[in-house]
Design a protein around this motif. Sequence first.
Motif, PDB file in Angstrom:
ATOM      1  N   LEU A 102       0.832  -1.202   0.000  1.00 59.05           N
ATOM      2  CA  LEU A 102       0.000   0.000   0.000  1.00 59.05           C
ATOM      3  C   LEU A 102       0.866   1.252   0.000  1.00 59.05           C
ATOM      4  CD1 LEU A 102      -2.533  -1.037   2.806  1.00 59.05           C
ATOM      5  CD2 LEU A 102      -2.682  -1.503   0.361  1.00 59.05           C
ATOM      6  N   ASP A 103       0.372   2.308  -0.667  1.00 59.12           N
ATOM      7  CA  ASP A 103       1.062   3.593  -0.569  1.00 59.12           C
ATOM      8  C   ASP A 103       0.547   4.314   0.681  1.00 59.12           C
ATOM      9  OD1 ASP A 103      -1.353   5.007  -1.163  1.00 59.12           O
ATOM     10  OD2 ASP A 103      -0.911   5.000  -3.303  1.00 59.12           O
ATOM     11  N   ILE A 104       1.089   5.477   0.958  1.00 63.39           N
ATOM     12  CA  ILE A 104       0.748   6.196   2.193  1.00 63.39           C
ATOM     13  C   ILE A 104      -0.748   6.496   2.279  1.00 63.39           C
ATOM     14  CG2 ILE A 104       1.003   8.420   3.381  1.00 63.39           C
ATOM     15  CD1 ILE A 104       3.965   8.311   2.726  1.00 63.39           C
ATOM     16  N   ASN A 105      -1.356   6.940   1.186  1.00 63.81           N
ATOM     17  CA  ASN A 105      -2.791   7.244   1.211  1.00 63.81           C
ATOM     18  C   ASN A 105      -3.618   5.994   1.489  1.00 63.81           C
ATOM     19  OD1 ASN A 105      -2.415  10.005   0.687  1.00 63.81           O
ATOM     20  ND2 ASN A 105      -2.385   9.653  -1.512  1.00 63.81           N
ATOM     21  N   GLN A 106      -3.230   4.872   0.890  1.00 60.53           N
ATOM     22  CA  GLN A 106      -3.940   3.619   1.131  1.00 60.53           C
ATOM     23  C   GLN A 106      -3.767   3.155   2.575  1.00 60.53           C
ATOM     24  OE1 GLN A 106      -1.946   1.605  -2.158  1.00 60.53           O
ATOM     25  NE2 GLN A 106      -3.956   1.181  -3.090  1.00 60.53           N
ATOM     26  N   VAL A 107      -2.573   3.354   3.124  1.00 58.56           N
ATOM     27  CA  VAL A 107      -2.333   2.984   4.524  1.00 58.56           C
ATOM     28  C   VAL A 107      -3.206   3.835   5.436  1.00 58.56           C
ATOM     29  CG1 VAL A 107      -0.645   2.983   6.417  1.00 58.56           C
ATOM     30  CG2 VAL A 107      -0.007   2.104   4.170  1.00 58.56           C
ATOM     31  N   ASP A 108      -3.248   5.137   5.175  1.00 56.33           N
ATOM     32  CA  ASP A 108      -4.083   6.012   5.998  1.00 56.33           C
ATOM     33  C   ASP A 108      -5.549   5.603   5.903  1.00 56.33           C
ATOM     34  OD1 ASP A 108      -1.849   7.383   6.850  1.00 56.33           O
ATOM     35  OD2 ASP A 108      -2.152   9.094   5.507  1.00 56.33           O
ATOM     36  N   ASP A 109      -5.984   5.238   4.714  1.00 57.75           N
ATOM     37  CA  ASP A 109      -7.353   4.766   4.527  1.00 57.75           C
ATOM     38  C   ASP A 109      -7.580   3.461   5.306  1.00 57.75           C
ATOM     39  OD1 ASP A 109      -9.811   5.450   3.298  1.00 57.75           O
ATOM     40  OD2 ASP A 109      -9.498   3.914   1.766  1.00 57.75           O
ATOM     41  N   MET A 110      -6.616   2.540   5.228  1.00 60.86           N
ATOM     42  CA  MET A 110      -6.718   1.275   5.949  1.00 60.86           C
ATOM     43  C   MET A 110      -6.758   1.514   7.456  1.00 60.86           C
ATOM     44  SD  MET A 110      -7.026  -1.993   5.715  1.00 60.86           S
ATOM     45  CE  MET A 110      -6.675  -2.254   3.989  1.00 60.86           C
ATOM     46  N   MET A 111      -5.948   2.461   7.915  1.00 60.46           N
ATOM     47  CA  MET A 111      -5.945   2.793   9.344  1.00 60.46           C
ATOM     48  C   MET A 111      -7.285   3.405   9.764  1.00 60.46           C
ATOM     49  SD  MET A 111      -3.151   1.602  10.450  1.00 60.46           S
ATOM     50  CE  MET A 111      -3.349   2.216  12.107  1.00 60.46           C
ATOM     51  N   ASP A 112      -7.907   4.177   8.875  1.00 58.43           N
ATOM     52  CA  ASP A 112      -9.241   4.705   9.171  1.00 58.43           C
ATOM     53  C   ASP A 112     -10.246   3.557   9.321  1.00 58.43           C
ATOM     54  OD1 ASP A 112      -8.299   7.299   9.121  1.00 58.43           O
ATOM     55  OD2 ASP A 112      -9.148   7.773   7.147  1.00 58.43           O
ATOM     56  N   PHE A 113     -10.159   2.576   8.437  1.00 59.30           N
ATOM     57  CA  PHE A 113     -11.033   1.402   8.572  1.00 59.30           C
ATOM     58  C   PHE A 113     -10.760   0.687   9.892  1.00 59.30           C
ATOM     59  CE2 PHE A 113     -11.259   1.459   3.789  1.00 59.30           C
ATOM     60  CZ  PHE A 113     -12.625   1.628   3.707  1.00 59.30           C
ATOM     61  N   TYR A 114      -9.489   0.522  10.204  1.00 53.45           N
ATOM     62  CA  TYR A 114      -9.118  -0.169  11.441  1.00 53.45           C
ATOM     63  C   TYR A 114      -9.664   0.574  12.654  1.00 53.45           C
ATOM     64  CZ  TYR A 114      -6.514  -2.415  15.119  1.00 53.45           C
ATOM     65  OH  TYR A 114      -6.203  -3.094  16.283  1.00 53.45           O
ATOM     66  N   MET A 115      -9.473   1.882  12.690  1.00 45.23           N
ATOM     67  CA  MET A 115      -9.938   2.652  13.844  1.00 45.23           C
ATOM     68  C   MET A 115     -11.458   2.689  13.916  1.00 45.23           C
ATOM     69  SD  MET A 115      -7.246   3.202  15.461  1.00 45.23           S
ATOM     70  CE  MET A 115      -7.932   4.205  16.787  1.00 45.23           C
ATOM     71  N   THR A 116     -12.124   2.652  12.776  1.00 44.84           N
ATOM     72  CA  THR A 116     -13.583   2.565  12.774  1.00 44.84           C
ATOM     73  C   THR A 116     -14.026   1.326  13.535  1.00 44.84           C
ATOM     74  OG1 THR A 116     -13.792   3.764  10.680  1.00 44.84           O
ATOM     75  CG2 THR A 116     -15.617   2.306  11.288  1.00 44.84           C
ATOM     76  N   ILE A 117     -13.438   0.191  13.187  1.00 45.11           N
ATOM     77  CA  ILE A 117     -13.791  -1.059  13.866  1.00 45.11           C
ATOM     78  C   ILE A 117     -13.309  -1.038  15.307  1.00 45.11           C
ATOM     79  CG2 ILE A 117     -13.372  -3.554  13.901  1.00 45.11           C
ATOM     80  CD1 ILE A 117     -15.346  -2.625  11.755  1.00 45.11           C
ATOM     81  N   TYR A 118     -12.136  -0.478  15.553  1.00 41.79           N
ATOM     82  CA  TYR A 118     -11.583  -0.406  16.903  1.00 41.79           C
ATOM     83  C   TYR A 118     -12.506   0.380  17.829  1.00 41.79           C
ATOM     84  CZ  TYR A 118      -7.961   0.216  20.502  1.00 41.79           C
ATOM     85  OH  TYR A 118      -7.252   0.208  21.676  1.00 41.79           O
ATOM     86  N   ILE A 119     -13.051   1.476  17.321  1.00 36.02           N
ATOM     87  CA  ILE A 119     -13.869   2.361  18.153  1.00 36.02           C
ATOM     88  C   ILE A 119     -15.285   1.813  18.339  1.00 36.02           C
ATOM     89  CG2 ILE A 119     -14.952   4.655  18.229  1.00 36.02           C
ATOM     90  CD1 ILE A 119     -12.291   5.676  16.893  1.00 36.02           C
TER      91      ILE A 119
END
Length: 181
Positions: free
Chosen positions: A65-82
């Motif tokens: 993944l590039d940086i934008n894709q990683v940030d997007d993936m982290m947003d998905f992760y934090m969505t589920i985390y929260i």
Amino acid sequence: PVEALEGKAPVHVQEIFQKRLSAEGFGLQELAVFASVLETLVSMEAAGRLKDIYEKLGMDLATELDINQVDDMMDFYMTIYIVGKEVEAVSGNLGGKKLKALKSVMAKVYGHWPETQQYVRKVRAEAMPEKEKFTFADVQAVVVKVGEGFGQMQNGECQGMKQRLLALEGDESGCVPLSSF
């Protein structure tokens, strides 16, 4: 403390800790081993959640993944985390479309979403400052780092909320008049 291992560690590991705790309690060495086991379990849980997200989005774990894709993936992760377990319970198997829809409304659902995104991006930048392409293992390492400090970040949110509620407090200590809302 051994109850924290239920359903996450093998029964024989739980029994070893329970037996030691019941007999003599934990010494420094046992406490260090217990902390290490907990840390490993947290990392495994984070990796499992991240792997589930990749699968729900139809992504191969070998994809870089590039940086934008990683940030997007982290947003998905934090969505589920929260909102995680509650979301799974309500919507059953949360597919990629539902996950994307949920992520798109996080700013409305969770008032501190912009700060969370900023925090996650800062952790990513500090953990992997020179990276342009990220493997699953790289993203997993960022997820673990985020988890290590997210509680402190949330504590700041809680303190701010406490101060706002205290400012609304009426004549009676600990009570906020309904009209204040």
